[in-house]
Write a protein that holds these residues in place. Structure first.
Motif, PDB file in Angstrom:
ATOM      1  N   LEU A   1      55.051  22.373  54.431  1.00 40.02           N
ATOM      2  CA  LEU A   1      53.501  22.520  54.617  1.00 40.02           C
ATOM      3  C   LEU A   1      53.375  24.061  54.217  1.00 40.02           C
ATOM      4  O   LEU A   1      54.091  24.746  54.280  1.00 40.02           O
ATOM      5  CB  LEU A   1      52.993  22.698  55.873  1.00 40.02           C
ATOM      6  N   GLN A   2      52.172  24.358  53.388  1.00 40.91           N
ATOM      7  CA  GLN A   2      51.621  25.582  53.072  1.00 40.91           C
ATOM      8  C   GLN A   2      50.119  25.837  53.427  1.00 40.91           C
ATOM      9  O   GLN A   2      49.358  25.252  53.251  1.00 40.91           O
ATOM     10  CB  GLN A   2      51.807  25.804  51.553  1.00 40.91           C
ATOM     11  N   ILE A   3      50.009  26.859  54.258  1.00 37.95           N
ATOM     12  CA  ILE A   3      48.649  27.501  54.709  1.00 37.95           C
ATOM     13  C   ILE A   3      48.109  28.566  53.701  1.00 37.95           C
ATOM     14  O   ILE A   3      48.970  29.581  53.238  1.00 37.95           O
ATOM     15  CB  ILE A   3      48.852  27.942  56.083  1.00 37.95           C
ATOM     16  N   VAL A   4      47.280  28.233  52.704  1.00 36.90           N
ATOM     17  CA  VAL A   4      46.649  28.897  51.824  1.00 36.90           C
ATOM     18  C   VAL A   4      45.547  29.883  52.360  1.00 36.90           C
ATOM     19  O   VAL A   4      44.430  29.295  52.994  1.00 36.90           O
ATOM     20  CB  VAL A   4      46.244  28.380  50.534  1.00 36.90           C
ATOM     21  N   CYS A   5      45.612  31.151  52.574  1.00 39.28           N
ATOM     22  CA  CYS A   5      44.568  32.037  53.124  1.00 39.28           C
ATOM     23  C   CYS A   5      43.621  32.493  52.240  1.00 39.28           C
ATOM     24  O   CYS A   5      44.154  32.631  50.918  1.00 39.28           O
ATOM     25  CB  CYS A   5      45.181  32.921  54.000  1.00 39.28           C
ATOM     26  N   ARG A   6      42.431  32.880  52.652  1.00 47.19           N
ATOM     27  CA  ARG A   6      41.409  33.648  51.862  1.00 47.19           C
ATOM     28  C   ARG A   6      41.891  34.902  51.127  1.00 47.19           C
ATOM     29  O   ARG A   6      41.607  35.251  50.068  1.00 47.19           O
ATOM     30  CB  ARG A   6      40.138  33.877  52.644  1.00 47.19           C
ATOM     31  N   ASP A   7      42.629  35.575  51.878  1.00 49.72           N
ATOM     32  CA  ASP A   7      43.324  36.993  51.444  1.00 49.72           C
ATOM     33  C   ASP A   7      44.410  36.890  50.185  1.00 49.72           C
ATOM     34  O   ASP A   7      44.890  37.700  49.775  1.00 49.72           O
ATOM     35  CB  ASP A   7      43.630  37.869  52.325  1.00 49.72           C
ATOM     36  N   GLY A   8      44.657  35.701  49.938  1.00 55.43           N
ATOM     37  CA  GLY A   8      45.769  35.281  48.990  1.00 55.43           C
ATOM     38  C   GLY A   8      47.063  35.074  49.440  1.00 55.43           C
ATOM     39  O   GLY A   8      47.989  34.782  48.910  1.00 55.43           O
ATOM     40  N   ARG A   9      47.132  35.129  50.728  1.00 57.88           N
ATOM     41  CA  ARG A   9      48.585  34.697  51.272  1.00 57.88           C
ATOM     42  C   ARG A   9      48.791  33.417  51.212  1.00 57.88           C
ATOM     43  O   ARG A   9      47.749  32.563  51.616  1.00 57.88           O
ATOM     44  CB  ARG A   9      48.770  35.321  52.758  1.00 57.88           C
ATOM     45  N   VAL A  10      50.265  33.112  51.077  1.00 62.24           N
ATOM     46  CA  VAL A  10      50.526  31.570  51.304  1.00 62.24           C
ATOM     47  C   VAL A  10      51.730  31.634  52.461  1.00 62.24           C
ATOM     48  O   VAL A  10      52.722  32.175  52.142  1.00 62.24           O
ATOM     49  CB  VAL A  10      50.915  31.079  49.993  1.00 62.24           C
ATOM     50  N   ILE A  11      51.371  30.778  53.450  1.00 64.68           N
ATOM     51  CA  ILE A  11      52.476  31.023  54.493  1.00 64.68           C
ATOM     52  C   ILE A  11      53.139  29.728  54.378  1.00 64.68           C
ATOM     53  O   ILE A  11      52.403  28.321  54.420  1.00 64.68           O
ATOM     54  CB  ILE A  11      51.870  31.005  55.850  1.00 64.68           C
ATOM     55  N   SER A  12      54.235  29.574  54.058  1.00 66.50           N
ATOM     56  CA  SER A  12      55.301  28.197  53.894  1.00 66.50           C
ATOM     57  C   SER A  12      55.874  28.121  55.045  1.00 66.50           C
ATOM     58  O   SER A  12      56.615  28.802  55.486  1.00 66.50           O
ATOM     59  CB  SER A  12      56.260  28.511  52.548  1.00 66.50           C
ATOM     60  N   ILE A  13      55.839  26.543  55.577  1.00 63.75           N
ATOM     61  CA  ILE A  13      56.612  26.347  56.581  1.00 63.75           C
ATOM     62  C   ILE A  13      57.103  25.142  56.378  1.00 63.75           C
ATOM     63  O   ILE A  13      56.841  24.474  55.582  1.00 63.75           O
ATOM     64  CB  ILE A  13      55.830  26.204  58.048  1.00 63.75           C
ATOM     65  N   CYS A  14      58.218  24.724  57.238  1.00 63.61           N
ATOM     66  CA  CYS A  14      59.101  23.610  57.291  1.00 63.61           C
ATOM     67  C   CYS A  14      59.266  22.769  58.676  1.00 63.61           C
ATOM     68  O   CYS A  14      59.658  23.629  59.564  1.00 63.61           O
ATOM     69  CB  CYS A  14      60.167  23.914  56.569  1.00 63.61           C
ATOM     70  N   ALA A  15      58.789  21.751  58.714  1.00 60.20           N
ATOM     71  CA  ALA A  15      59.200  20.994  60.055  1.00 60.20           C
ATOM     72  C   ALA A  15      60.400  20.537  60.256  1.00 60.20           C
ATOM     73  O   ALA A  15      61.118  20.422  59.091  1.00 60.20           O
ATOM     74  CB  ALA A  15      57.979  20.152  60.378  1.00 60.20           C
ATOM     75  N   ASP A  16      60.794  20.086  61.293  1.00 56.78           N
ATOM     76  CA  ASP A  16      62.465  19.303  61.301  1.00 56.78           C
ATOM     77  C   ASP A  16      62.108  17.861  60.549  1.00 56.78           C
ATOM     78  O   ASP A  16      63.301  17.536  60.151  1.00 56.78           O
ATOM     79  CB  ASP A  16      62.801  19.009  62.892  1.00 56.78           C
ATOM     80  N   SER A  17      61.003  17.173  60.484  1.00 62.74           N
ATOM     81  CA  SER A  17      61.023  15.852  60.052  1.00 62.74           C
ATOM     82  C   SER A  17      59.617  15.644  59.408  1.00 62.74           C
ATOM     83  O   SER A  17      58.665  16.565  59.540  1.00 62.74           O
ATOM     84  CB  SER A  17      61.096  15.004  60.997  1.00 62.74           C
ATOM     85  N   ALA A  18      59.475  14.781  58.548  1.00 65.07           N
ATOM     86  CA  ALA A  18      58.214  14.448  57.943  1.00 65.07           C
ATOM     87  C   ALA A  18      57.152  13.955  59.031  1.00 65.07           C
ATOM     88  O   ALA A  18      56.105  14.338  58.778  1.00 65.07           O
ATOM     89  CB  ALA A  18      58.412  13.255  57.055  1.00 65.07           C
ATOM     90  N   ASP A  19      57.434  13.468  60.242  1.00 66.58           N
ATOM     91  CA  ASP A  19      56.672  12.849  61.050  1.00 66.58           C
ATOM     92  C   ASP A  19      56.039  14.372  61.806  1.00 66.58           C
ATOM     93  O   ASP A  19      54.926  14.327  62.036  1.00 66.58           O
ATOM     94  CB  ASP A  19      57.338  12.015  62.224  1.00 66.58           C
ATOM     95  N   ASP A  20      57.047  15.462  61.940  1.00 64.32           N
ATOM     96  CA  ASP A  20      56.617  16.551  62.723  1.00 64.32           C
ATOM     97  C   ASP A  20      55.536  17.257  61.879  1.00 64.32           C
ATOM     98  O   ASP A  20      54.608  17.698  62.203  1.00 64.32           O
ATOM     99  CB  ASP A  20      57.685  17.237  63.087  1.00 64.32           C
ATOM    100  N   ALA A  21      55.835  17.317  60.503  1.00 64.56           N
ATOM    101  CA  ALA A  21      55.055  17.930  59.303  1.00 64.56           C
ATOM    102  C   ALA A  21      53.661  17.134  59.364  1.00 64.56           C
ATOM    103  O   ALA A  21      52.536  18.035  59.350  1.00 64.56           O
ATOM    104  CB  ALA A  21      55.712  17.921  57.944  1.00 64.56           C
ATOM    105  N   LEU A  22      53.608  16.017  59.299  1.00 66.32           N
ATOM    106  CA  LEU A  22      52.215  15.351  59.637  1.00 66.32           C
ATOM    107  C   LEU A  22      51.532  15.610  60.735  1.00 66.32           C
ATOM    108  O   LEU A  22      50.216  15.826  60.739  1.00 66.32           O
ATOM    109  CB  LEU A  22      52.402  13.688  59.249  1.00 66.32           C
ATOM    110  N   ALA A  23      52.262  15.765  61.817  1.00 65.44           N
ATOM    111  CA  ALA A  23      51.399  16.041  63.132  1.00 65.44           C
ATOM    112  C   ALA A  23      50.991  17.521  63.150  1.00 65.44           C
ATOM    113  O   ALA A  23      49.857  17.566  63.409  1.00 65.44           O
ATOM    114  CB  ALA A  23      52.425  16.074  64.362  1.00 65.44           C
ATOM    115  N   TRP A  24      51.829  18.473  62.610  1.00 64.07           N
ATOM    116  CA  TRP A  24      51.492  20.026  62.359  1.00 64.07           C
ATOM    117  C   TRP A  24      50.154  19.934  61.404  1.00 64.07           C
ATOM    118  O   TRP A  24      49.153  20.729  61.555  1.00 64.07           O
ATOM    119  CB  TRP A  24      52.627  20.751  62.019  1.00 64.07           C
TER     120      TRP A  24
END
Length: 151
Positions: free
Chosen positions: A77-100
């Protein structure tokens, strides 16, 4: 204020691009806070999803991002912020990533509720323009789409 979702996620550091495990809390007011440990002693950073986030990317939309060893691209997953930051995160599974992803998307687009410190009454924004609806006696301000309030 209640925690909507919490758990361990891998987060890519901004400078060295190494994957690091962090504890994440998503609060009912839209704040996403991440810590070094589950005891929440050392806060790493905080994002207000409704104010700061402009997009959430999933899986293959996370361009030029390689997941940590043993994790699939579907867990990214990546959270793209207004200030230009991109927070890259990774869950333990595809299902967990979907829930997040669903929880973060919900926090990003839905009405923000804040409890006033001087009363038990709730105040809310209209969710679109960031204008405060005064349900209590607090003074609410909106400055440059950043939400501020004081009681």
């Amino acid at each position: 204020m209640a925690i909507v979702k919490s758990g361990w996620l891998h987060r890519q550091s901004t400078i060295l691009r190494r994957w690091k495990k962090n504890w994440f809390d998503l609060w009912s007011n839209g704040r996403l806070v991440f810590y070094n440990d589950q005891q929440r002693r050392d806060m790493e950073d905080e994002i207000h999803m409704r104010v700061d986030c402009i997009n959430i990317r999933n899986a293959n939309a996370c361009r030029d991002l390689t997941p940590p060893d043993g994790k699939s691209k579907d867990s990214l997953l990546q959270i793209v912020c207004r200030d230009g930051r991109v927070i890259s995160i990774c869950a333990d599974s595809a299902d967990d990533a979907l829930a997040w992803s669903m929880a973060l998307q919900d926090a990003r687009v839905n009405t923000i509720w804040r409890e006033c410190t001087t009363s038990s009454t709730l105040c809310s924004t209209d969710g679109l323009l960031g204008r405060w609806t005064a349900v209590c006696s607090c003074l609410h301000l909106s400055l440059s789409r950043a939400l501020h309030f004081r009681c």
